[in-house]
Write a protein that holds these residues in place. Structure first.
Motif, PDB file in Angstrom:
ATOM      1  N   SER A   1       0.826  -1.211   0.000  1.00 50.79           N
ATOM      2  CA  SER A   1       0.000   0.000   0.000  1.00 50.79           C
ATOM      3  C   SER A   1       0.857   1.256   0.000  1.00 50.79           C
ATOM      4  N   ARG A   2       1.928   1.256   0.796  1.00 50.05           N
ATOM      5  CA  ARG A   2       2.802   2.437   0.868  1.00 50.05           C
ATOM      6  C   ARG A   2       3.412   2.740  -0.486  1.00 50.05           C
ATOM      7  N   ARG A   3       3.900   1.717  -1.141  1.00 50.31           N
ATOM      8  CA  ARG A   3       4.533   1.916  -2.450  1.00 50.31           C
ATOM      9  C   ARG A   3       3.514   2.399  -3.483  1.00 50.31           C
ATOM     10  N   SER A   4       2.357   1.745  -3.535  1.00 47.45           N
ATOM     11  CA  SER A   4       1.354   2.109  -4.535  1.00 47.45           C
ATOM     12  C   SER A   4       0.766   3.491  -4.264  1.00 47.45           C
ATOM     13  N   THR A   5       0.521   3.792  -2.977  1.00 46.49           N
ATOM     14  CA  THR A   5      -0.070   5.082  -2.632  1.00 46.49           C
ATOM     15  C   THR A   5       0.836   6.233  -3.044  1.00 46.49           C
ATOM     16  N   ARG A   6       2.140   6.068  -2.832  1.00 48.74           N
ATOM     17  CA  ARG A   6       3.074   7.127  -3.209  1.00 48.74           C
ATOM     18  C   ARG A   6       3.046   7.353  -4.722  1.00 48.74           C
ATOM     19  N   ARG A   7       3.022   6.271  -5.487  1.00 46.73           N
ATOM     20  CA  ARG A   7       3.006   6.412  -6.946  1.00 46.73           C
ATOM     21  C   ARG A   7       1.695   7.020  -7.422  1.00 46.73           C
ATOM     22  N   ILE A   8       0.577   6.591  -6.812  1.00 47.60           N
ATOM     23  CA  ILE A   8      -0.722   7.138  -7.207  1.00 47.60           C
ATOM     24  C   ILE A   8      -0.799   8.619  -6.852  1.00 47.60           C
ATOM     25  N   ALA A   9      -0.262   8.990  -5.682  1.00 49.21           N
ATOM     26  CA  ALA A   9      -0.285  10.392  -5.267  1.00 49.21           C
ATOM     27  C   ALA A   9       0.510  11.259  -6.239  1.00 49.21           C
ATOM     28  N   SER A  10       1.663  10.751  -6.692  1.00 45.81           N
ATOM     29  CA  SER A  10       2.491  11.498  -7.633  1.00 45.81           C
ATOM     30  C   SER A  10       1.751  11.708  -8.954  1.00 45.81           C
ATOM     31  N   VAL A  11       1.137  10.645  -9.464  1.00 47.61           N
ATOM     32  CA  VAL A  11       0.385  10.762 -10.718  1.00 47.61           C
ATOM     33  C   VAL A  11      -0.816  11.694 -10.540  1.00 47.61           C
TER      34      VAL A  11
ATOM     35  N   GLY B   1      -2.971  19.256 -23.598  1.00 49.62           N
ATOM     36  CA  GLY B   1      -3.192  19.181 -22.162  1.00 49.62           C
ATOM     37  C   GLY B   1      -4.234  18.146 -21.796  1.00 49.62           C
ATOM     38  N   ASN B   2      -5.248  18.024 -22.637  1.00 54.63           N
ATOM     39  CA  ASN B   2      -6.322  17.070 -22.391  1.00 54.63           C
ATOM     40  C   ASN B   2      -5.797  15.636 -22.446  1.00 54.63           C
ATOM     41  N   GLU B   3      -4.924  15.376 -23.410  1.00 58.01           N
ATOM     42  CA  GLU B   3      -4.337  14.036 -23.533  1.00 58.01           C
ATOM     43  C   GLU B   3      -3.461  13.718 -22.326  1.00 58.01           C
ATOM     44  N   LYS B   4      -2.713  14.696 -21.859  1.00 61.78           N
ATOM     45  CA  LYS B   4      -1.866  14.473 -20.685  1.00 61.78           C
ATOM     46  C   LYS B   4      -2.708  14.131 -19.466  1.00 61.78           C
ATOM     47  N   SER B   5      -3.797  14.871 -19.277  1.00 66.17           N
ATOM     48  CA  SER B   5      -4.700  14.592 -18.162  1.00 66.17           C
ATOM     49  C   SER B   5      -5.289  13.186 -18.287  1.00 66.17           C
ATOM     50  N   PHE B   6      -5.637  12.810 -19.537  1.00 70.81           N
ATOM     51  CA  PHE B   6      -6.193  11.483 -19.776  1.00 70.81           C
ATOM     52  C   PHE B   6      -5.190  10.384 -19.425  1.00 70.81           C
ATOM     53  N   ARG B   7      -3.936  10.562 -19.887  1.00 70.54           N
ATOM     54  CA  ARG B   7      -2.913   9.541 -19.608  1.00 70.54           C
ATOM     55  C   ARG B   7      -2.652   9.410 -18.117  1.00 70.54           C
ATOM     56  N   ASP B   8      -2.569  10.553 -17.431  1.00 71.97           N
ATOM     57  CA  ASP B   8      -2.353  10.505 -15.975  1.00 71.97           C
ATOM     58  C   ASP B   8      -3.530   9.842 -15.277  1.00 71.97           C
ATOM     59  N   GLY B   9      -4.757  10.122 -15.750  1.00 72.96           N
ATOM     60  CA  GLY B   9      -5.942   9.524 -15.141  1.00 72.96           C
ATOM     61  C   GLY B   9      -5.967   8.016 -15.315  1.00 72.96           C
ATOM     62  N   VAL B  10      -5.606   7.558 -16.512  1.00 69.19           N
ATOM     63  CA  VAL B  10      -5.578   6.111 -16.773  1.00 69.19           C
ATOM     64  C   VAL B  10      -4.510   5.436 -15.926  1.00 69.19           C
ATOM     65  N   LYS B  11      -3.347   6.073 -15.811  1.00 66.92           N
ATOM     66  CA  LYS B  11      -2.262   5.496 -15.009  1.00 66.92           C
ATOM     67  C   LYS B  11      -2.668   5.389 -13.548  1.00 66.92           C
ATOM     68  N   ALA B  12      -3.326   6.442 -13.030  1.00 71.57           N
ATOM     69  CA  ALA B  12      -3.779   6.406 -11.636  1.00 71.57           C
ATOM     70  C   ALA B  12      -4.802   5.299 -11.428  1.00 71.57           C
ATOM     71  N   LYS B  13      -5.741   5.138 -12.384  1.00 71.55           N
ATOM     72  CA  LYS B  13      -6.740   4.075 -12.270  1.00 71.55           C
ATOM     73  C   LYS B  13      -6.084   2.703 -12.316  1.00 71.55           C
ATOM     74  N   ARG B  14      -5.083   2.540 -13.206  1.00 67.02           N
ATOM     75  CA  ARG B  14      -4.404   1.250 -13.317  1.00 67.02           C
ATOM     76  C   ARG B  14      -3.688   0.895 -12.020  1.00 67.02           C
ATOM     77  N   LEU B  15      -2.986   1.870 -11.423  1.00 68.38           N
ATOM     78  CA  LEU B  15      -2.288   1.619 -10.168  1.00 68.38           C
ATOM     79  C   LEU B  15      -3.264   1.294  -9.037  1.00 68.38           C
ATOM     80  N   ALA B  16      -4.398   2.043  -8.984  1.00 67.72           N
ATOM     81  CA  ALA B  16      -5.391   1.795  -7.943  1.00 67.72           C
ATOM     82  C   ALA B  16      -6.034   0.424  -8.119  1.00 67.72           C
ATOM     83  N   ALA B  17      -6.327   0.061  -9.376  1.00 65.81           N
ATOM     84  CA  ALA B  17      -6.932  -1.244  -9.630  1.00 65.81           C
ATOM     85  C   ALA B  17      -5.974  -2.376  -9.257  1.00 65.81           C
ATOM     86  N   ALA B  18      -4.687  -2.198  -9.564  1.00 64.74           N
ATOM     87  CA  ALA B  18      -3.701  -3.221  -9.204  1.00 64.74           C
ATOM     88  C   ALA B  18      -3.615  -3.388  -7.690  1.00 64.74           C
ATOM     89  N   LEU B  19      -3.638  -2.266  -6.958  1.00 64.36           N
ATOM     90  CA  LEU B  19      -3.602  -2.338  -5.499  1.00 64.36           C
ATOM     91  C   LEU B  19      -4.851  -3.024  -4.962  1.00 64.36           C
TER      92      LEU B  19
END
Length: 602
Positions: A209-219, A260-278
Motif C-alpha cells: 500500500s505504501r509503495r502504490s499510494t506514493r506512486r498514485i499520489a504522484s500521478v 493538455g487534455n491528452e496528458k490529463s487522460f494519460r495521468d488519469g488512466v495510469k492512476a486508475k491502473r495503479l489503484a486497480a492493481a492495489l
C-alpha cells in the motif's frame, strides 16, 4: 508551445512539486495543519461524531454474537436430536437481538456521517472563503505569474474535490480503521494464536500500500496540475473570443487544449491502473488470510480450543476487519487526488505578499495629497531597478504628467503610490508620512487608480459605480458621480436606467461608456490622490473629448498623476516628468537614469 512553459511557471510560483519521490504523509500532515484552525469551532460536532463512531463500532462488535449463540445451541440439537423445545424461544431472542443491534448500528452510522459531514462541509466552506480572500490580497506580480483559470480551479474544483472525498471516502475509512482495532482486540482475547494467523498479511499489505499510494499520489498531483492548466487555457481562450475569431485561431487553440487534455487522460488512466492493481492485490491478500484462518480455525475447533460459534464470529470479524484494507485500495486514487487538491490549496495559502503592514503601522489620517519621493529605487522582483534614486515632490492639487518609453518605470511609480509594491530603497512620503508606517488599506482608500482598460463587473450600472466607495453609497451620490463623469445621459437612455445589468467585463457597453462608468466609480471614492493610467487610449475623437472633460472634473483640486505616451494628453499638466530610458539587464549601478522634470514643452 506555451502550455509547458505555463505549467512550469505555475508550479514555480505556487511552490507545487510534482516529484515522484515526494512523500505522502508529510504532505497530508501539511494539509491537516492548515485545516486545523478551522476545526476549533466544530468541537461539539466532532465530539458527537466520535461518540457515534464508537457506538457504531460497539454494535459491529456485538453483531456476530447472536448468530454465534444460535450456532452453538443449534449444532448439538441437530447432532443429538435433544432439546428442541426450548431452542425456538432462544433463537427468537437472538433474532430480535440481532435486529436491535443492526438498527442501532444504522442509527449510530447515520449520526456519525451527519456530524462529520457537517464538520467537513463547514470547514472546507471556510477554507474556500479564506482562499478567495487570500487570492484577492496577493500582490499583482503573483497574479501576473499565475494563470487565472488555474487559480479559479483551485478555488472551485480543488476545494470541491477535497470536500467531497472527505465525506465519501476519508470519514468511512476512519470508522473502519477504528473498527479494525476493536475487532483485533476482541479476536486476540478469543484466541490469540488464530489472531496472529489473521494478521500475517498486514505487513505485506502495508508495504504494498505504501509503495502504490506514493506512486498514485504522484500521478494524481500531475493530473491535477494538468487539469488546472486545461482550465487556464479554456478561460484564456473564452475571454479572447474576438481575437480568436478575427485571426482564425480556433485550430491552434484546439491543438493546445488537446495536448493538455491528452496528458490529463494519460495521468488519469495510469492512476486508475495503479489503484486497480492495489485493489486486486489486496483481494488476494485477504483471500490468503481468510484461507489461513479457516484452516487453522478448523484445527482449533477440532482440538476443542474453540466452538463452532466462536469460529463463526472470528470469520465474521475477519471479513469486517479486512474491509479497511479493501477501502484503502478502493479509495487510494480518490484520496490521492484529494491530497493533490489539498496541496494546491495550501500552496496558495502559504504565498505571502512582500507588501505587508508592519507591526507599528497605523491608519493614515485624511490626506491632503502632498507626495514626495526621496531617493526611491524600485523595480520588478528578480529584475534590475527601473527607478534609480528618484527625487520628486508634488504639491497638493498639482497635476503631473508621466511620459517616457515603455518599461522606463511609469507603471512602477504608479504601483508605489497604490502600494502594489514598496520602494526597494529610499522613501515615499504622503503628507510627510512614510507609507510603510501606514496600513495598506488606509493608503489605498485614499488613492484612486483609473486604468487603461475599464473593467466592469457583472451587475447593474448602479452597483458598478457604488463599488468605488468603501462605504455605502446613496442613489443620489451615484447619480451625482455619473453626472460628473458625463454618463448620466446615456445611462438614463438604457432600458432599465441605472438598474441595467451589464455583461461580463462590461461587454454590453461601448469603450467610451465603460470608461465613463469607471470615472463615475472613481468619483464616488473622493480620494485626494488620483492616478490616470492611459485613460484615453483607444477612444475616437468625439468620445475622447467627452472623457477628457469628465477627467478634468474628476481631478479638479486633487493631486493627479497622468501616465501617457501621447504628448497631447500631457499638455494640460502643471508639470511633465519624463521617465528615463528602460534599465538594461545587468548589475544595478546608481547611474543618473532616473526621471527628470521639465516645464511644459507643448
Amino acid at each position: 508551445m506555451r502550455t509547458s512553459a505555463a505549467q512550469r511557471t505555475s508550479a514555480e510560483s505556487t511552490g507545487t512539486s510534482t516529484s515522484k519521490e515526494q512523500a505522502t504523509w508529510p504532505q497530508l500532515l501539511r494539509v491537516l495543519r492548515r485545516l486545523r484552525p478551522h476545526l476549533h469551532g466544530q468541537r461539539l460536532l466532532i465530539a458527537g461524531g466520535m461518540l457515534a463512531l464508537l457506538g457504531e463500532v460497539l454494535m459491529r462488535l456485538l453483531e456476530p454474537w447472536p448468530l454465534a449463540v444460535v450456532i452453538d445451541r443449534l449444532v448439538p440439537v441437530v447432532a443429538t436430536g435433544q432439546g428442541r423445545d426450548g431452542l425456538l424461544h432462544g433463537v427468537t431472542l437472538c433474532a430480535l437481538a440481532l435486529g436491535a443491534v443492526v438498527a442501532l448500528r444504522a442509527l449510530f452510522s447515520f449520526a456519525m456521517t451527519m456530524c462529520f459531514a457537517l464538520v467537513g462541509n463547514r470547514v472546507l466552506t471556510r477554507v474556500r472563503a479564506e482562499l478567495f480572500a487570500h487570492l484577492t490580497r496577493l500582490p499583482m506580480d503573483f497574479h501576473e505569474r499565475n494563470r487565472t483559470g488555474d487559480l479559479v480551479t483551485r478555488v472551485t474544483g480543488d476545494v470541491g474535490r477535497l470536500q467531497e472525498v472527505a465525506v465519501t471516502a476519508a470519514l468511512p475509512l476512519v470508522g473502519n480503521l477504528v473498527t479494525l482495532a476493536g475487532m483485533l482486540a476482541v479476536v486476540a482475547v478469543l484466541d490469540w494464536p488464530l489472531a496472529l494467523a489473521a494478521i500475517t498479511v498486514l505487513p505485506l499489505f502495508a508495504l504494498l500500500s505504501r509503495r502504490s499510494t506514493r506512486r498514485i499520489a504522484s500521478v494524481s498531483r500531475s493530473q491535477r496540475s494538468a487539469e488546472g492548466d486545461l482550465a487556464a487555457v479554456a478561460a484564456e481562450s473564452l475571454s479572447a473570443m474576438p481575437v480568436i475569431t478575427t485571426y482564425s485561431l480556433q485550430e491552434r487553440l484546439q491543438q493546445r487544449f488537446s495536448g493538455g487534455n491528452e496528458k490529463s487522460f494519460r495521468d488519469g488512466v495510469k492512476a486508475k491502473r495503479l489503484a486497480a492493481a492495489l485493489e486486486r492485490s489486496t483481494d488476494v491478500l485477504v483471500g490468503i488470510a481468510t484461507a489461513l484462518v479457516l484452516w487453522f480455525g478448523a484445527t482449533r475447533v477440532l482440538s476443542g480450543a474453540l466452538t463452532v460459534g466462536e469460529l463463526t464470529v472470528f470469520l465474521t470479524y475477519l471479513k469486517t476487519a479486512f474491509k479497511p484494507m479493501r477501502d484503502i485500495a478502493k479509495y487510494t486514487g480518490r484520496l490521492s487526488k484529494a491530497l493533490a487538491s489539498g496541496e494546491r490549496i495550501v500552496d496558495v495559502l502559504e504565498q505571502r505578499s512582500q507588501v505587508r503592514d508592519t507591526s507599528w503601522a497605523r491608519p493614515a489620517p485624511r490626506l491632503r495629497g502632498f507626495v514626495r519621493f526621496e531617493q526611491v529605487w524600485a523595480g520588478y522582483p528578480g529584475g534590475p531597478p527601473v527607478l534609480r534614486g528618484l527625487d520628486l515632490t508634488v504639491r497638493p492639487g498639482e497635476r503631473i504628467a508621466l511620459v517616457g518609453p515603455s518599461g522606463a518605470g511609469k507603471s512602477t511609480l504608479v504601483g508605489l503610490l497604490a502600494r502594489f509594491r514598496d520602494p526597494d530603497g529610499g522613501r515615499l512620503l504622503l503628507d510627510g508620512h512614510d507609507v510603510r508606517d501606514l496600513t495598506i488599506d488606509s493608503v489605498r482608500d485614499q488613492v484612486t487608480v483609473l486604468l487603461q482598460e475599464s473593467v466592469l463587473f457583472r451587475g447593474t450600472i448602479a452597483e458598478n459605480i457604488a463599488l468605488g466607495s468603501p462605504f455605502p453609497v446613496s442613489p443620489q451620490e451615484i447619480v451625482r458621480a455619473a453626472t460628473l463623469a458625463g454618463a448620466d445621459e446615456f445611462v438614463r437612455r438604457l432600458p432599465h436606467g441605472y438598474e441595467t445589468v451589464v455583461g461580463e467585463r462590461g461587454s454590453t457597453l461601448s469603450g467610451g461608456q465603460r470608461q465613463r462608468i469607471a470615472i463615475a466609480r472613481a468619483a464616488v471614492r473622493r480620494t485626494p490622490i488620483i492616478v490616470l493610467d492611459e485613460p484615453l487610449t483607444g477612444l475616437d475623437e468625439k468620445t475622447e473629448g467627452e472623457v477628457r472633460a469628465a477627467l478634468r472634473r474628476l481631478t479638479e483640486g486633487r493631486t493627479t498623476f497622468v501616465v501617457t505616451h501621447d504628448p497631447a494628453h500631457a499638455a494640460d499638466a502643471d508639470r511633465i516628468v519624463t521617465v528615463g530610458v528602460p534599465a538594461v539587464a545587468g548589475p544595478a549601478r546608481p547611474a543618473n537614469t532616473g526621471p527628470q522634470m521639465a516645464r511644459r514643452p507643448w
